[in-house]
Design an enzyme around this catalytic site. Structure first.
Site, short mmCIF file in Angstrom:
data_model
loop_
_atom_site.label_atom_id
_atom_site.label_comp_id
_atom_site.label_asym_id
_atom_site.label_seq_id
_atom_site.Cartn_x
_atom_site.Cartn_y
_atom_site.Cartn_z
N ASP A 157 0.84 -1.21 0.00
CA ASP A 157 0.00 0.00 0.00
C ASP A 157 0.88 1.26 0.00
O ASP A 157 0.57 2.24 -0.66
CB ASP A 157 -0.91 0.00 1.23
CG ASP A 157 -1.72 -1.28 1.34
OD1 ASP A 157 -2.50 -1.55 0.42
OD2 ASP A 157 -1.54 -2.02 2.32
N HIS A 196 -4.64 -3.58 6.44
CA HIS A 196 -4.43 -3.76 5.00
C HIS A 196 -5.79 -4.13 4.40
O HIS A 196 -6.09 -5.30 4.16
CB HIS A 196 -3.39 -4.85 4.75
CG HIS A 196 -3.24 -5.22 3.30
ND1 HIS A 196 -2.90 -4.31 2.33
CD2 HIS A 196 -3.39 -6.40 2.65
CE1 HIS A 196 -2.84 -4.90 1.15
NE2 HIS A 196 -3.15 -6.18 1.32
C1 LMR Z 1 -3.20 -6.71 -2.57
O1 LMR Z 1 -3.35 -5.70 -1.89
O2 LMR Z 1 -2.98 -6.64 -3.80
C2 LMR Z 1 -3.25 -8.06 -1.93
O3 LMR Z 1 -3.61 -7.95 -0.59
C3 LMR Z 1 -4.16 -8.99 -2.65
C4 LMR Z 1 -5.62 -8.62 -2.49
O4 LMR Z 1 -6.40 -9.46 -2.09
O5 LMR Z 1 -5.97 -7.47 -2.79
#
Ligand code: LMR
Length: 355
Positions: A157, A196
């Site tokens: 991120d 996340h």
């Molecule tokens: C991402 O951020 O690309 C990974 O966590 C995969 C997802 O499921 O988005």
């Protein structure tokens, strides 16, 4: 001496992009030999064999040993760094937290095996989603490994945010008739707070962009177009889903790149005499206990961090400005994490006991 590294989910997409980075010295250093273990489930056994053959055929000079196995004991024996990719992947239309109960059991078992067979000071990076809550599951399931050795990936991120800020800086420079010369590597001090997930809080308030040698506040590139800041936040929050929609598979190459950066910034030896303020801010999910921002204890929460040269460890960067709007966003990501913990505790009850 080689470093012992295990990757779970070793036959998967992210591992396939990560292995070359590790074995070509881009993670642990250009002269550090690596003894690599790849673990996956029985279903992926044939694929593991193929990947092992490809590693052999690549003749990596830094590869000091290779084990590709479905046996956790063989995979975890003596490991010093564990990269936990293994778990059910998110599919289009799902949120990462939809995997909470699906992946909690596997994460608990991987952590128990790690504690049983790995080094007592093993450093753990959890990537399988939902990464923050899985990290907490792993930590609670392996209480003999120090809690500060567990981290989860939010660096992907942060890298997305860095790219978006550089793009906005270039747009703003071009609109003023200036050369759009911002590179993502010129963007300093961006960070990710919280989960996340789509509630994560991408942070640019303290960031700068170096243009022609001059450091300018990142926020100065949003002055003519304040809506661009909200779009950027939402863009970062939803980037994983966008990548998945476009290629019908979740991020592989960029995830591997972020894992490499996470491990480098966390673990690389640093000179004890370097000045802490010269070191870059980076983001990882860590145990929130005792943080200076009032985030409740007992969560795996992403913070802006900086290495501490004197100890070789890291600390949360204190004293960053938090607006009222951002505080509300932080509260929302805390609430989501608490909900995930309640869900995961149906599978791993120890999760709700005090750390
Ligand atoms: C991402 O951020 O690309 C990974 O966590 C995969 C997802 O499921 O988005």
């Amino acid at each position: 001496m080689s470093i012992e590294v295990v990757i779970t989910g070793g036959a998967g997409r992210i591992a396939y992009a990560l292995i070359p980075l590790i074995l070509s010295g881009q993670v642990f250093g250009s002269t550090q030999k690596v003894s690599l273990r790849l673990l996956d489930v029985e279903f992926a056994a044939a694929k593991l064999v193929g990947i092992a053959m490809e590693i052999e055929d690549s003749n990596y000079e830094l590869c000091a040993g290779l084990v590709a196995t479905t046996d956790p004991q063989k995979a975890f024996e003596g490991v010093e760094v564990a990269i936990l990719l293994g778990g059910y992947p998110r599919l289009p239309g799902m949120e990462r937290k939809d995997l909470t109960t699906k992946n909690a059991e596997g994460m608990r078992d991987q952590a128990r095996d790690l504690q049983a067979y790995g080094s007592s000071n093993v450093k753990v990076l959890v990537v399988a989603n939902p990464a923050n809550t899985n990290c907490l599951v792993a930590m609670k399931s392996a209480p003999q490994i120090p809690a500060e050795n567990f981290t989860c990936l939010t660096r992907l991120d942060q890298e997305r945010l860095r790219f978006f800020v550089a793009s906005q800086a270039n747009k703003s420079l071009a609109s003023r008739g200036l050369s759009p010369s911002a590179q993502p590597s010129n963007v300093k001090g961006v960070a990710i707070w919280g989960n996340h997930s789509t509630t994560q809080v991408p942070y640019v308030d303290a960031a700068t962009v170096v243009i022609d040698g001059n450091e300018q506040p990142a926020t100065s590139f949003f002055v003519e177009e304040p809506a661009a800041l909200d779009a950027l936040v939402s863009g970062v929050q939803n980037r994983g889903a966008e990548v998945m929609k476009a290629q019908q598979a979740s991020s592989g190459m960029s995830a591997a790149n972020a894992i490499a950066a996470h491990l480098r910034d966390w673990l690389k030896p640093i000179d004890a005499s370097s000045s802490s303020s010269d070191l870059e801010i980076f983001s990882m999910g860590i145990l929130s206990n005792g943080n200076p921002y009032g985030v409740p204890d007992g969560l795996c929460f992403s913070f802006p961090l900086r290495r501490v040269p004197a100890t070789g460890g890291f600390e949360i960067v204190a004293g960053l400005p938090i607006s009222a709007k951002m505080q509300a966003q932080l509260d929302a990501t805390v609430e989501e994490l608490m909900g995930e913990i309640v869900d995961a505790a149906t599978i791993v009850p120890s999760l709700v006991s005090k750390l």
